[in-house]
Design an enzyme around this catalytic site. Structure first.
Site, PDB file in Angstrom:
ATOM      1  N   ASP A  96      12.229  22.129   8.174  1.00  0.00           N
ATOM      2  CA  ASP A  96      11.460  21.479   7.102  1.00  0.00           C
ATOM      3  C   ASP A  96      11.196  19.994   7.348  1.00  0.00           C
ATOM      4  O   ASP A  96      10.399  19.385   6.650  1.00  0.00           O
ATOM      5  CB  ASP A  96      12.200  21.607   5.754  1.00  0.00           C
ATOM      6  N   GLY A 126       9.243  25.260   2.729  1.00  0.00           N
ATOM      7  CA  GLY A 126       9.327  23.883   2.246  1.00  0.00           C
ATOM      8  C   GLY A 126       9.597  23.869   0.753  1.00  0.00           C
ATOM      9  O   GLY A 126       8.727  23.537  -0.050  1.00  0.00           O
ATOM     10  N   THR A 129      -5.517  12.806  28.322  1.00  0.00           N
ATOM     11  CA  THR A 129      -5.390  13.407  29.647  1.00  0.00           C
ATOM     12  C   THR A 129      -4.055  14.136  29.747  1.00  0.00           C
ATOM     13  O   THR A 129      -3.050  13.649  29.230  1.00  0.00           O
ATOM     14  CB  THR A 129      -5.479  12.355  30.766  1.00  0.00           C
TER      15      THR A 129
END
Length: 835
Positions: free
Chosen positions: A221, A264, A582
């Site tokens: 969480d 949650g 990148t």
């Protein structure tokens, strides 16, 4: 390239403190002097011992490795399981054994601690082999009522004392860690009681007089205040995003609305980040209940998106979602609302324990390994005055925080929510949580700009494709529109800018881009110097006053060329910003480039399969080549995440002696139960020691002991859907870059035009340690190796120490960066610590 970093280790008993402390520091000092002159073993920086004999060096290393002699460390996992716990158990065990301590694994959490017996077993190096890729916890976890009573803790204390354990590492949530702190506070009283009852002798009581406790937060969480990320959170986000990506395709096919319920109960982090990373239409989190009348507004918004041609709606709801009166908002209530008001075909998906399952992500494996090593160092350095601490992540650094300070602030969040002080609850979650929430609200729905700005901004991708580029473009376009700017999308990088492949884009042109890999704009490696005149012509033609370049080293080099041409072309005196993107992570000015997290996960998943193949075949070593140019970030981090035996990189020079040591190491390993090996080689790590050369060397030297195979991972490292980290990171960088550019445009706007030629008008945005920084490209030029396309200083080189130690090489800890003790207050939580 490398800086000396010393570690002071305080012994954990008075005897070791007086007799061994000076010797330990002496050993470190002299080992450092020796290694700087070229000494090393098992993949170190050279083979010669310089002026000191190898025998003396070996003796000093042995003294160094006895730092924990006489110590006994126990590790347990408690509470709900979280992916990455096994990597933490592995790191604590191996680091403990490495410094000479005894390490015990406690099975079934606090229940095993109370029950004792076979639940407490001494670990060996091989006890934790081949577990880094496993989800859950191999030593088990259980809720334990007995430990909440003094009688239970008395039994636990006796079990620890019987094994001489006075150092406890607890991996769990705030409840588990609070229990450990209570245990530590009562320790002296518990021993007195055991002594009084005749269960232990006075000598035993004296020898075990102090309990040191260190915690690692394992919770999907991310509800523990003080740390940027808890173990398991990133992996849980991976599971959620996999489901959302899968649901998106079916929802578009049928024009459906999906209501996704994620875990949650008290913290909305998973819902918030998955909402931000998926571009969800509506989001419910416990920290910020919707205003009264939200039902009308939500249905109105969903209807608007459909009327503009969208074929799906995604609503994400945390399981603990409530309204302003504290009444729960259920996923079924939301579904019924959409069906009744709008008549949309709507489905509910409750993710449940899927979020806890599966293999840990690369981030969680590296985080857990880092925290596990730091936990042992914290126990080594503990004194009677040291409070129970929790090892946390701050930026890319490990720090130690007083456990109860973190627990108190975590409780303050819940108290603020109970008392309906919701704005305060969000602030207490930390600045990055607050920023996530604000950015989500900004980007989820179009808000007309209050007035049209006079500025136009062009966005382009440069270099090789990298996951997260599209997320950055999307957020940059939308935040620019919010500010009233005209936004141009440029196809095919600087080449497209020269050819006039420029088009104006709107809010809905970038819908659905978040989860797409590669580059939707198209990208090329062409640098501006090859077509400068045409670029200038189009900058003038389209009246472009700001340039946002998203890409790799070519993006940085290209903007540098544009800046250096300002003296010749006044049209280039505009605002420029580079977002590093990148897989190589080789752009100066940032610790993390967009796309590198996705690339590491792609390489890690391939290596996991390769390891599995080797485990089945036995006595086999795989040599795996990764991308990255001259930058060894990808192979080093992947190596840590998969428990590789070695990773060869350009930045850490190696000789034939080191290769020989690695072969001998693998030969010894084949005599154990773990009869497989994995060696990573960065594509440009050495001019002559190619992948083919390594294959021939290993095959020849291992003949009759192991056989060898080659795998070149190639472009699969560039492909695939972006990870939650790259989606979130790209979104935030896009927003922050445009906010910075808007500010600079206002400063440089004079008499109806923009003129900017100062160094700070062309920057690279990046995450540096704990903060987002803007670094002028001209200043970064001084710290860049252009021949090898690398920054001269790279923070991740310190991770190589961890890679080698966890692979069981005889190496020094001289360069280990020990975490500092910091404090958690409302002020520290308000400081932005990156993403």
């Amino acid at each position: 390239m490398r800086v000396r970093l010393s570690v002071s280790v305080r012994q954990s008993s008075a005897a070791r403190h007086s007799a061994g402390g000076r010797g330990l520091r002496w050993a470190w000092h002299h080992w450092w002097a020796w290694s700087r002159r070229g000494g090393g073993a098992g993949g170190g920086r050279g083979a010669g011992a310089g002026q000191r004999s190898a025998a003396m060096a070996a003796a000093e290393l042995e003294r160094l490795r006895m730092a924990g002699a006489g110590m006994a460390i126990a590790v347990l996992t408690s509470g709900g399981d979280a992916q990455g716990m096994n990597a933490a158990v592995r790191a604590v065990t191996r680091m403990g054994i490495y410094v000479g301590a005894k390490v015990f694994l406690i099975y079934e959490g606090y229940e095993g601690l109370v029950e004792g017996g076979d639940n407490i077993k001494q670990a060996t190096w091989l006890s934790v082999s081949n577990i880094i890729q496993l989800g859950g916890t191999v030593i088990g976890s259980a809720r334990c009522k007995a430990f909440t009573t003094r009688e239970g803790r008395l039994r636990a204390a006796r079990n620890l004392v019987e094994h001489g354990i006075t150092n406890l590492c607890v991996i769990g949530g705030d409840g588990s860690l609070t229990g450990a702190d209570v245990f530590r506070a009562e320790w002296a009283g518990l021993l007195d009681e055991l002594l009084r009852d005749g269960l232990i002798s006075e000598e035993v009581a004296k020898a075990n007089g102090r309990l040191n406790v260190v915690g690692l937060v394992g919770s999907i969480d991310n509800d523990f205040c003080g740390t940027d990320m808890t173990i398991g959170t990133d992996s849980a986000l991976h599971r959620i995003m996999e489901v959302i990506d899968a649901i998106t395709t079916t929802a578009q096919s049928h024009q459906r609305t999906f209501v996704l319920e994620v875990m949650g109960r008290h913290c909305g982090y998973l819902a918030l980040v998955s909402g931000l990373a998926s571009g969800a239409d509506w989001l419910f989190i416990p920290e910020s209940p919707p205003e009264d009348g939200w039902e009308d507004l939500m249905c109105e918004r969903l209807g608007e998106t459909r009327s503009r041609g969208s074929r799906l709606n995604i609503i994400i709801i945390a399981e603990g979602a409530i309204d302003r009166n504290g009444k729960p908002i259920s996923s079924n209530y939301v579904k019924d609302l959409v069906v009744q008001r709008l008549g949309f075909d709507t489905r509910v998906t409750v993710l449940g324990h899927v979020q806890r399952g599966g293999t840990p992500s690369a981030f969680d494996r590296v985080l857990s390994s880092k925290m596990g090593m730091e936990a042992v160092m914290a126990l080594l350095e503990a004194t009677p005055d040291t409070p129970a601490c929790v090892v946390s992540l701050s930026g890319n650094q490990s720090v130690r925080l007083p456990l109860m300070e973190c627990v108190q602030v975590t409780k303050d969040v819940q108290k603020a929510m109970d008392e309906k002080r919701f704005d305060e609850a969000i602030q207490l979650r930390g600045r990055s949580f607050e920023n996530n929430w604000n950015i989500y609200k900004l980007l989820a729905h179009q808000k007309p700009a209050q007035e049209k700005s006079p500025f136009s901004l062009a966005i382009l991708n440069v270099g090789a494709p990298a996951a997260g580029m599209n997320a950055a473009v999307r957020s940059a376009v939308r935040i620019s529109i919010c500010h009233g700017h005209t936004v141009y999308a440029v196809s095919d990088g600087f080449e497209g800018l020269a050819k006039g492949q420029i088009r104006e884009v709107g809010w809905h042109d970038v819908a659905g881009w978040l989860g797409r890999g590669g580059s939707m704009l198209g990208t090329k490696r062409t640098l501006p110097k090859t077509c400068m005149e045409k670029i200038v012509e189009n900058v003038r033609k389209f009246n472009i006053q700001a340039l946002l370049v998203i890409g790799g080293f070519e993006a940085y080099e290209g903007v540098l060329q544009l800046v250096e041409a300002r003296g010749q072309y006044e049209e280039l005196c505009i605002i420029m910003c580079v977002i590093p993107a990148t897989i190589s992570n080789n752009v100066p000015g940032t610790d993390f480039s967009l796309g590198s997290d996705t690339a590491v996960n792609a390489a890690m998943e391939s290596c996991d399969r390769i390891k599995q193949s080797a485990s089945g075949t036995k006595r086999r070593v795989f040599i795996v080549e990764t991308m990255g140019g001259y930058c060894g970030y990808l192979s080093t981090v992947t190596g840590i995440a998969v428990g590789a035996d070695a990773a060869y990189v350009y930045e850490d020079p190696f000789t034939i002696h080191d290769l020989k040591a690695n072969v001998e190491h693998l030969t010894d390993k084949m005599k154990t139960d773990i009869q497989r090996g994995l060696v990573l080689r960065n594509e440009k790590c050495h001019e002559h020691y190619t992948t083919e050369f390594l294959y021939n060397l290993y095959s020849s030297e291992g003949k009759g002991i192991f056989d060898c195979r080659i795998n070149v991972l190639g472009h699969l490292q560039q492909g695939g859907a972006p990870t939650p980290f790259d989606r979130n990171y790209g979104t935030k960088l896009g927003v922050k870059a445009v906010l910075w550019m808007s500010e600079k445009l206002q400063e440089a706007y004079r008499k109806g035009r923009v003129f900017a030629n100062s160094a700070d008008s062309a920057c690279v945005i990046g995450l540096r340690k704990k903060v987002v920084a803007f670094s002028p490209v001209t200043e970064l030029k001084k710290v860049t190796d252009f021949e090898h396309r690398l920054p001269q200083e790279q923070w991740w080189l310190n991770l190589r120490l961890m890679l080698k130690m966890l692979a069981n090489y005889q190496i020094s800890l001289t360069e280990y960066i020990s975490g500092k003790m910091e404090h958690v207050t409302r002020r520290t939580l308000s400081i932005e610590k990156g993403f």
